[in-house]
Design an enzyme around this catalytic site. Structure first.
Site, PDB file in Angstrom:
ATOM      1  N   ARG A  15      36.822  30.522  36.796  1.00  0.00           N
ATOM      2  CA  ARG A  15      35.799  29.684  37.429  1.00  0.00           C
ATOM      3  C   ARG A  15      34.379  29.390  37.157  1.00  0.00           C
ATOM      4  O   ARG A  15      34.155  29.735  35.009  1.00  0.00           O
ATOM      5  CB  ARG A  15      35.664  31.389  38.313  1.00  0.00           C
ATOM      6  CG  ARG A  15      37.188  31.229  39.565  1.00  0.00           C
ATOM      7  CD  ARG A  15      36.527  32.547  40.426  1.00  0.00           C
ATOM      8  NE  ARG A  15      36.497  33.344  39.286  1.00  0.00           N
ATOM      9  CZ  ARG A  15      36.656  35.099  40.153  1.00  0.00           C
ATOM     10  NH1 ARG A  15      36.423  35.078  41.566  1.00  0.00           N
ATOM     11  NH2 ARG A  15      37.427  35.726  39.125  1.00  0.00           N
ATOM     12  N   LYS A  75      32.375  36.665  35.920  1.00  0.00           N
ATOM     13  CA  LYS A  75      32.773  37.635  35.798  1.00  0.00           C
ATOM     14  C   LYS A  75      31.915  39.127  34.611  1.00  0.00           C
ATOM     15  O   LYS A  75      31.101  38.404  34.715  1.00  0.00           O
ATOM     16  CB  LYS A  75      34.205  37.722  34.817  1.00  0.00           C
ATOM     17  CG  LYS A  75      35.221  36.523  35.493  1.00  0.00           C
ATOM     18  CD  LYS A  75      35.479  38.349  37.057  1.00  0.00           C
ATOM     19  CE  LYS A  75      36.299  38.989  36.568  1.00  0.00           C
ATOM     20  NZ  LYS A  75      36.595  40.679  37.839  1.00  0.00           N
ATOM     21  N   TYR A  94      29.003  39.386  38.818  1.00  0.00           N
ATOM     22  CA  TYR A  94      29.399  40.533  38.863  1.00  0.00           C
ATOM     23  C   TYR A  94      29.879  41.658  38.384  1.00  0.00           C
ATOM     24  O   TYR A  94      30.009  41.088  36.785  1.00  0.00           O
ATOM     25  CB  TYR A  94      31.402  40.065  39.248  1.00  0.00           C
ATOM     26  CG  TYR A  94      31.473  39.808  40.624  1.00  0.00           C
ATOM     27  CD1 TYR A  94      31.503  40.446  41.798  1.00  0.00           C
ATOM     28  CD2 TYR A  94      32.262  38.263  41.144  1.00  0.00           C
ATOM     29  CE1 TYR A  94      31.812  39.525  43.420  1.00  0.00           C
ATOM     30  CE2 TYR A  94      32.616  37.719  42.620  1.00  0.00           C
ATOM     31  CZ  TYR A  94      32.243  38.507  43.024  1.00  0.00           C
ATOM     32  OH  TYR A  94      32.430  37.884  44.158  1.00  0.00           O
ATOM     33  N   HIS A  96      30.872  45.935  37.896  1.00  0.00           N
ATOM     34  CA  HIS A  96      32.029  46.398  38.542  1.00  0.00           C
ATOM     35  C   HIS A  96      31.815  47.684  37.573  1.00  0.00           C
ATOM     36  O   HIS A  96      32.805  47.467  36.621  1.00  0.00           O
ATOM     37  CB  HIS A  96      33.380  45.646  38.704  1.00  0.00           C
ATOM     38  CG  HIS A  96      33.724  45.037  39.213  1.00  0.00           C
ATOM     39  ND1 HIS A  96      33.927  45.957  40.626  1.00  0.00           N
ATOM     40  CD2 HIS A  96      33.566  43.590  39.569  1.00  0.00           C
ATOM     41  CE1 HIS A  96      34.058  43.798  41.930  1.00  0.00           C
ATOM     42  NE2 HIS A  96      33.691  43.523  40.657  1.00  0.00           N
ATOM     43  N   GLU A 118      28.911  42.828  43.458  1.00  0.00           N
ATOM     44  CA  GLU A 118      29.598  43.193  44.815  1.00  0.00           C
ATOM     45  C   GLU A 118      29.119  44.067  45.747  1.00  0.00           C
ATOM     46  O   GLU A 118      29.457  45.284  46.379  1.00  0.00           O
ATOM     47  CB  GLU A 118      30.556  43.454  43.889  1.00  0.00           C
ATOM     48  CG  GLU A 118      30.328  45.099  43.319  1.00  0.00           C
ATOM     49  CD  GLU A 118      30.586  44.556  41.525  1.00  0.00           C
ATOM     50  OE1 GLU A 118      29.595  45.250  40.510  1.00  0.00           O
ATOM     51  OE2 GLU A 118      29.555  43.334  41.389  1.00  0.00           O
ATOM     52  N   ASP A 270      39.740  46.035  39.927  1.00  0.00           N
ATOM     53  CA  ASP A 270      38.269  46.045  39.198  1.00  0.00           C
ATOM     54  C   ASP A 270      37.058  47.628  38.874  1.00  0.00           C
ATOM     55  O   ASP A 270      36.289  47.524  38.431  1.00  0.00           O
ATOM     56  CB  ASP A 270      37.824  44.938  39.760  1.00  0.00           C
ATOM     57  CG  ASP A 270      37.214  43.652  39.308  1.00  0.00           C
ATOM     58  OD1 ASP A 270      38.186  43.488  38.095  1.00  0.00           O
ATOM     59  OD2 ASP A 270      37.492  43.231  40.149  1.00  0.00           O
TER      60      ASP A 270
END
Length: 367
Positions: A15, A75, A94, A96, A118, A270
């Site tokens: 991505r 990510k 993101y 996490h 998130e 995640d």
């Protein structure tokens, strides 16, 4: 503002943080967008497409990180990326962080300000930047679970939908949110016998209204969860506590009592995973077996379908990206409490209460 878009480097992650259409919007707002060469190759967008949208192509990640005021990724930053971040720079991706103290330490050491996709919220209490990837992951969970159930892959050798005269597979989905709903939809579409467990009675009523008698629902008590898991062929872990580590719903002791060759797909990996025996895997080596039960715990499931995922993600992230670039992170967060909910790290401190609690670190308000 100078917005940097590096190539993702996590294992089998294709991505990209901004599509050419998003770049064009940012340039239209008066910003400069710096894209690493080849960043969009995984979604079928070459450098020429980015240049046509107004981006400047830079040769490597070091150049992007060095020149950008804001980094837009997909990510969480890997160790070498954290080392390239700096004080005063904004990271939007993101994160996490709750189950990842090493990444947290790297971000804190960099001094950057990091806003996590998130935990950004909306007026309905939802997580709008997590939702599109949860939709993809929920649907993929059934695809990968069906493959893992094949005997050659270590599974029980069961076809999800069965055939006339042979019962379908039993699929149990733990959590009735976005992931769980899309997993249930896919499993039912393939003809499986599907049960969704959740602790929210209003949510269970909604699912019953949407799917009617085709879907079994149950309150996620300890007894109901154990009974459902022990009888399942495929279990999808779809629970989420925003920003915090996922609760452990299936314990090691349960595995020996499950069907040999049954499959656990942990979409919550995640956030640390909702099965006690979960550990993060990659698309290169997605499964492993514990006590006869196949585990699929890939931490970037939507990365396997990057074109669908990247465009869906950009539809959700673009308004926030533009707000941050137009106004700066502080003014943008002060003007939008939902965006402010994503503020996680600032100048060496953890700025999100749930993340700080799970990491055992102090929480310092950055606004």
């Amino acid at each position: 503002m100078r917005i940097g878009v590096p190539t993702e480097i996590k294992n089998h992650e294709y991505r990209v943080g901004m599509t050419p259409a998003s770049v064009r919007e940012a340039v239209h707002h008066g910003h400069q967008v710096l894209v690493q060469a080849g960043a969009g190759a995984g979604i079928g967008c070459d450098d020429a497409a980015y240049q046509a949208a107004g981006a400047q192509i830079l040769p490597d990640a070091a150049a992007v990180f060095a020149q950008a005021d804001m980094i837009v990724k997909v990510k969480e930053p890997q160790a070498q990326e954290c080392a390239m971040l700096r004080r005063g720079q904004l990271l939007f991706t993101y994160l996490h962080l709750a189950p990842d103290p090493e990444q947290a330490a790297g971000l804190m050491k960099s001094g950057c300000t990091a806003i996590a996709y998130e935990t950004i919220t909306d007026e309905r209490g939802g997580l709008p930047l997590l939702a599109p990837m949860s939709e993809v992951a929920g649907r993929m969970a059934i695809q990968v679970g069906a493959v893992a159930l094949q005997k050659a892959n270590g599974g029980l050798g069961v076809l999800l939908g069965g055939v006339p005269g042979v019962a379908p597979a039993k699929v149990v989905v733990l959590g009735g949110g976005v992931v769980g709903t899309h997993a249930a939809r896919m499993a039912m579409g393939l003809g499986a016998d599907v049960t969704v467990l959740d602790k929210s009675l209003p949510r269970l009523r909604q699912l019953d209204e949407v799917f009617g008698g085709r879907l079994r629902t149950g309150y996620a008590s300890l007894d109901a969860t154990e009974e459902a898991v022990l009888g399942a062929d495929l279990v999808v872990g779809a629970v989420l506590v925003p920003g915090a580590a996922a609760p452990k719903l299936v314990r090691r002791a349960h595995l020996a009592r499950m069907k040999p060759g049954s499959v656990l797909v942990d979409v919550a990996i995640d956030q640390g995973g909702c099965f006690e025996t979960s550990r993060a895997t990659t698309h290169a080596d997605p499964t492993y077996v514990v006590d006869g039960v196949v585990h699929y715990c890939v931490a970037n499931m939507p990365g396997a379908v990057p074109r669908t995922s990247a465009f869906a993600l950009n539809n959700a992230t673009l308004p926030f990206t533009l707000a941050l670039a137009d106004r700066g992170w502080r003014a943008a967060c002060q003007a939008d409490r939902h965006l402010a909910a994503g503020l996680t790290v600032h100048e060496g401190q953890i700025a999100h209460a749930a993340v700080a609690r799970d990491l055992g670190l102090p929480h310092v308000a950055a606004l």
